[in-house]
Design a protein around this motif. Sequence first.
Motif, PDB file in Angstrom:
ATOM      1  N   TYR B  87       0.815  -1.221   0.000  1.00  0.00           N
ATOM      2  CA  TYR B  87       0.000   0.000   0.000  1.00  0.00           C
ATOM      3  C   TYR B  87       0.855   1.280   0.000  1.00  0.00           C
ATOM      4  O   TYR B  87       0.512   2.235  -0.678  1.00  0.00           O
ATOM      5  CB  TYR B  87      -0.966   0.025   1.190  1.00  0.00           C
ATOM      6  N   VAL B 129     -10.103  -7.237   7.929  1.00  0.00           N
ATOM      7  CA  VAL B 129     -10.873  -6.000   7.763  1.00  0.00           C
ATOM      8  C   VAL B 129     -12.359  -6.339   7.612  1.00  0.00           C
ATOM      9  O   VAL B 129     -13.226  -5.714   8.228  1.00  0.00           O
ATOM     10  CB  VAL B 129     -10.347  -5.186   6.564  1.00  0.00           C
ATOM     11  N   PRO B 134     -10.257  -3.416  13.801  1.00  0.00           N
ATOM     12  CA  PRO B 134     -10.018  -1.974  13.624  1.00  0.00           C
ATOM     13  C   PRO B 134      -8.538  -1.616  13.501  1.00  0.00           C
ATOM     14  O   PRO B 134      -7.947  -1.032  14.395  1.00  0.00           O
ATOM     15  CB  PRO B 134     -10.633  -1.365  14.894  1.00  0.00           C
ATOM     16  N   PHE B 135      -7.958  -1.944  12.354  1.00  0.00           N
ATOM     17  CA  PHE B 135      -6.555  -1.578  12.094  1.00  0.00           C
ATOM     18  C   PHE B 135      -6.396  -0.055  12.091  1.00  0.00           C
ATOM     19  O   PHE B 135      -7.345   0.678  11.780  1.00  0.00           O
ATOM     20  CB  PHE B 135      -6.128  -2.090  10.716  1.00  0.00           C
ATOM     21  N   ARG B 137      -5.591   3.544  10.791  1.00  0.00           N
ATOM     22  CA  ARG B 137      -5.839   4.146   9.478  1.00  0.00           C
ATOM     23  C   ARG B 137      -5.263   5.553   9.408  1.00  0.00           C
ATOM     24  O   ARG B 137      -5.031   6.193  10.423  1.00  0.00           O
ATOM     25  CB  ARG B 137      -7.355   4.193   9.203  1.00  0.00           C
ATOM     26  N   GLU B 138      -5.072   5.978   8.183  1.00  0.00           N
ATOM     27  CA  GLU B 138      -4.610   7.351   7.954  1.00  0.00           C
ATOM     28  C   GLU B 138      -5.840   8.246   7.832  1.00  0.00           C
ATOM     29  O   GLU B 138      -6.966   7.772   7.757  1.00  0.00           O
ATOM     30  CB  GLU B 138      -3.803   7.396   6.659  1.00  0.00           C
ATOM     31  N   TYR B 139      -5.605   9.565   7.757  1.00  0.00           N
ATOM     32  CA  TYR B 139      -6.748  10.478   7.703  1.00  0.00           C
ATOM     33  C   TYR B 139      -7.595  10.266   6.455  1.00  0.00           C
ATOM     34  O   TYR B 139      -8.786  10.529   6.454  1.00  0.00           O
ATOM     35  CB  TYR B 139      -6.284  11.925   7.851  1.00  0.00           C
ATOM     36  N   GLY B 140      -6.994   9.777   5.390  1.00  0.00           N
ATOM     37  CA  GLY B 140      -7.772   9.502   4.191  1.00  0.00           C
ATOM     38  C   GLY B 140      -8.666   8.271   4.310  1.00  0.00           C
ATOM     39  O   GLY B 140      -9.403   7.953   3.386  1.00  0.00           O
ATOM     40  N   GLY B 141      -8.559   7.571   5.427  1.00  0.00           N
ATOM     41  CA  GLY B 141      -9.423   6.415   5.641  1.00  0.00           C
ATOM     42  C   GLY B 141      -8.797   5.097   5.223  1.00  0.00           C
ATOM     43  O   GLY B 141      -9.404   4.042   5.366  1.00  0.00           O
ATOM     44  N   LEU B 142      -7.573   5.168   4.657  1.00  0.00           N
ATOM     45  CA  LEU B 142      -6.914   3.934   4.226  1.00  0.00           C
ATOM     46  C   LEU B 142      -6.016   3.389   5.334  1.00  0.00           C
ATOM     47  O   LEU B 142      -5.674   4.089   6.284  1.00  0.00           O
ATOM     48  CB  LEU B 142      -6.118   4.183   2.941  1.00  0.00           C
ATOM     49  N   LEU B 143      -5.624   2.135   5.170  1.00  0.00           N
ATOM     50  CA  LEU B 143      -4.857   1.462   6.217  1.00  0.00           C
ATOM     51  C   LEU B 143      -3.439   2.014   6.330  1.00  0.00           C
ATOM     52  O   LEU B 143      -2.799   2.316   5.329  1.00  0.00           O
ATOM     53  CB  LEU B 143      -4.817  -0.041   5.931  1.00  0.00           C
ATOM     54  N   ALA B 159      -2.914  -2.465  15.086  1.00  0.00           N
ATOM     55  CA  ALA B 159      -4.042  -1.866  15.790  1.00  0.00           C
ATOM     56  C   ALA B 159      -3.488  -1.373  17.119  1.00  0.00           C
ATOM     57  O   ALA B 159      -3.375  -2.128  18.073  1.00  0.00           O
ATOM     58  CB  ALA B 159      -5.148  -2.884  16.009  1.00  0.00           C
TER      59      ALA B 159
END
Lengths: 252, 648
Positions: B87, B129, B134-135, B137-143, B159
Motif C-alpha cells: 500500500y 478487515v 479496527p486496524f 488508518r490514515e486520515y484519508g481512511g486507508l490502512l 491496531a
Amino acid sequence: MNLTLKIWRQAGPDEKGKFVNYPISDISPDCSFLEMMDILNEQLIAKGEEPVAFDHDCREGICGMCSMYINGRPHGPDSAITTCQLHMRKFKDRDTITIEPWRAKPFPVIKDLIVDRSSFDEIIQAGGFISVNTLGTLPDANAIPIPKQNADLAMDAASCIGCGACVAACKNASAMLFVSAKISQLALLPQGKAEAKKRVQKMVAKMDELGFGNCTNTYACEAECPKEIKVTNIARMNREFFVAKVCVPKME
Amino acid sequence: MATLNSKIPEGTLAEKWTNFKAHQNLVNPANKRKLEVIVVGTGLAGAAAAASLGELGFKVKNFCIQDSPRRAHSIAAQGGINAAKNYPNDGDSIYRLFYDTIKGGDYRAREANVYRLAEVSNNIIDQCVAQGVPFAREYGGLLDNRSFGGALVSRTFYARGQTGQQLLLGAYSALSKEIAKGSVQMFVRREMLDLVIVDGRARGIITRNTVTGEIERFAAHAVVIATGGYGNVFFLSTNAMNSNGSVVWQCYKRGAYFGNPCMVQIHPTCIPVHGDYQSKLTLMSESLRNDGRIWVPKKKEDAEKIQKGTLKSTEIAEEDRDYYLERRYPAFGNLVPRDVASRAAKERCDAGHGVGSTGLAVYLDFKDAINRLGKHVIEARYGNLFQMYEKIVDENPYETPMMIYPAIHYTMGGIWVDYELQTTIPGLYAAGEANFSDHGANRLGASALMQGLADGYFVIPYTVQHYLADQINVPFIKTDLPEFEQVEKEVREKLERLLKNNGSKTVDTFHKKLGLLMWDHVGMARNKEGLQKAVEEIRALRAEFWKDVKVPGTMHGVNVELEKATRVADFLELGELMALDALNREESCGGHFRDEFQTEEGEAIRNDKDFMFVSAWEYKGPDKEPVQHKEPLNYEYIEVKTRNYKEA
C-alpha cells in the motif's frame, strides 16, 4: 512490606465460603500483586495447606483472565490496569488487604477467587461477530475507506478485554459496558452495518436472559474498566437498540 | 518408521500452492457432517482453524486451557502483522516478503512454505478487515503501515499496540459464530494430557477438566495441534503463565518428530529482570525501535556509576553515548532483526557497559523522536506501551529513557510438519507456533501473527480436508476402544504418581532451577561445554523432581499445582532435547549462537555445507537417546548469502 491478606476461600460452587486471614512478610514494593499471591501460595504449600486458587495468564494486562476484587474495587486501587499489573508499591506497610472474587449472579464462583464468566462468551455467540466466510474471496482491505475518527472510536471500544470488572463494579451487575463495547465497535464500521440491527437485539436479549442487571447510570463500570472503555458506548448501544426496535419490529 | 517427506507440490514457487489446491481431494457437503476434527488451542492458529473447518461443515471439537477461547496468548502480541500489500508503494511484493522471511530466518526455513505464507498474507488483511478488525488508518481512511526489524519496507499493519488482541478477537468472533451454529463444540478449561493413536492414525485426545478434575476422552478423524510454543521452559519469558510445551511433547513421545528444538527467539526489547520473585517478563513492542534509539554509555566508568545509582542517564552527554546498533549496522540501525539486536545488547552488557542496578540493561531512548515529532505523536503511537512501562518500572519514559534487556519470547522450533502441516503421525497436524515450519532459525517481527492466521485460515482447512477425503467411510471413532483405555490409564498413573510423591519441594522450585540452567547454557550464547553440562544437570534435576516434588491436593476439582507439575515434568525432558539439538548444530545461525562459531567482530558464522538442514528428532523411549533425522533444505529461488545488515 508486612501485610495481612484477608482472602475469600470457597472450596467449590456449592460450598459455603468464608474470609481467612493470612499474614505475609518481606514483600518487595516492586513485586506485582500476583507475584505476592505466588509467594503466599508457595508458603501455604510448604505448610501443607491448600493454595489459593485464582485465574491469571498473560500477566501483562491483556488476556482478561485475572479478576480480583481488592479492597472493594475490581483490579484494586490503581486505575486503568488489571490485577496482574498492580504493584505492591500501591499499598502501605502493615496494610490489611481484602481479596474477593467478582461477585455477580451470572459469574458463579468455581473455587476461591475463580469465577465462571462463560456468560460473556454466550453473549458474543448471540451476535458479536460479522458473518464473513473465513475462506471466501473478499474485497481488498482498502476498498472501503473508513474515516480515521470512526476507526479510532471502534478501536477504543474493541480494546475491551472481557475481564468482567464492569459487572463486578456495578451494583446491578450490569454487563452493558461489555456488551455495548462490542456493539459499538461493529456498528461504527461499515462492514458491521448489515447485521447491526439484528446484532443489537440478539445480544441485549441474551444479556437479559443470563441475569445481568440494567444500567442505572452510576458509571462505576467506566471508573473501574482497566481499558478505560467509555459509557458513551452504552448510549450508542441504546440508540442502536431503539433504532433496531423501531425499524425491525419483529426479530427474524 | 515414518519417513521425512516434505511433500512439496510440483511447479514453480509461485504455482505450488495453487497447484496443491487445484488437485487436492475434496469432501462433499453431506459427507463433511460425518467427519470430526479435534482442534487443540484457541490462539490465532487454533481459533482460525476451528472456525474455518466448522464453516466448511466438518464437526469440530475445540479445546482451550483458559476459561474462554478469547484469552489465548496470541492476544498479547503488540506490534503488528506483516503482509505484502505494498500500500505505501515502497517496493514491497510477495517475493520480497518471502525473501526477507527466509533471510531473516538465516536460511533455515523451507522455501515453498515461506512463499505460501507470503502469498496468503494479503488475504489475511482482507479477511480481518471484513471481520471488523479496527486496524490503524490514515486520515484519508486507508490502512496505515509501519516498519519492523529485518525489512526495508513498511509492511506491518497494526491496531495500536494491541494487534494480537484485535486479530485474536477477530478469530474468536468467527469461532463464536460457528459455536452458535453448532458446527464447533467448545470445551474450555480443558488441558490435553495425551494423544491417542489408533491403527497408526491420530484419532483422539485425553484431557483433564481443570474444574471438575475429570479425565475425559475425545475422538475424531483428525487432530490439529495449535498449542503454541515452549518458551516457558526458561521459567522467565514473555509467554503467558499457562503457556506450555506439554502438548507438543506428548505428540513427540507418541511418534511425531520434533523439528529444530534448539531454535529459540530472544526478544531484544523486554523490561529487565528485577527480583527473584519475578514470575514473567514483559515485552515492549519491537515497533518502539522505529522511533527509539538504543544506546549504552561509551565509558565503562559512567555505566558503573549508573549501576550504583550515582549518575543519571540524562546526565550523559551525547558524545559519551554509544548507539551501538547504528554504529555496527549502519543500513538497518536500530531495526536489525531480533537475534542480532539481542546479541549486541548482551555483548555490551558483558563488556561492562550495561545500565540499571544489575548492569543487565540498555537504554531505549525517545528523546530525539519526541524533539522531532512532538510528544503527542509519540503518545499516539506508543501511549499504551509507555503507560505499561511506567506501571511496572515506576519511571516515566517520556522523560527518562526506557531500560530494556533481551528475554525469551518465541520458539521457532516445534513439531516437524510437511508442506501440508501434517506431522509424521498420519492425521495429526500442527499449526502456528506449535510447528517448526516457517521461521527457520529466527522469526522476523510481526510474522508470528501472519503465520498463525495463515495456517489456521488458509492452510489447515484445505490440507485437513485433503486428508479426510478418504475417511468418509470411517464411522465416528468410539472412545471405548482399547487404545483410549490404555492411554487414559497411563495418564492417570502419571497424575497419581505426582500426587503420591509427597516430596518436600514445590513445582516452582524445580521450574525456576530449570529456567536458570536453560538461560545460562541453552540461552543467548551457547557452547559445547555448557551444553554438555546442561544435559547432565537437566537429567539430575529431573531425577530430583520425581524424587522430591510436592504436589498437594487430589485429582478431583481445581488443582493448579497438579497442572503445573505435569507441565514442568515435560519441560524437564524437553529442555534436554533442546540442549542436545544445540550441541549437535555446530554453527551459529539466527537465534542459535555458538560461542565457538563467530568472527572476530562477534558476528555469527553459519555453516551451510554441513548444517543446511532441519533437524527432526525421533523419540525412542524413556532413557533412550533420540534419533536425529535430517531434512535437507534446497534453495532454488534464493541465493544463499551471509546475512548482512550493515549494508542494504
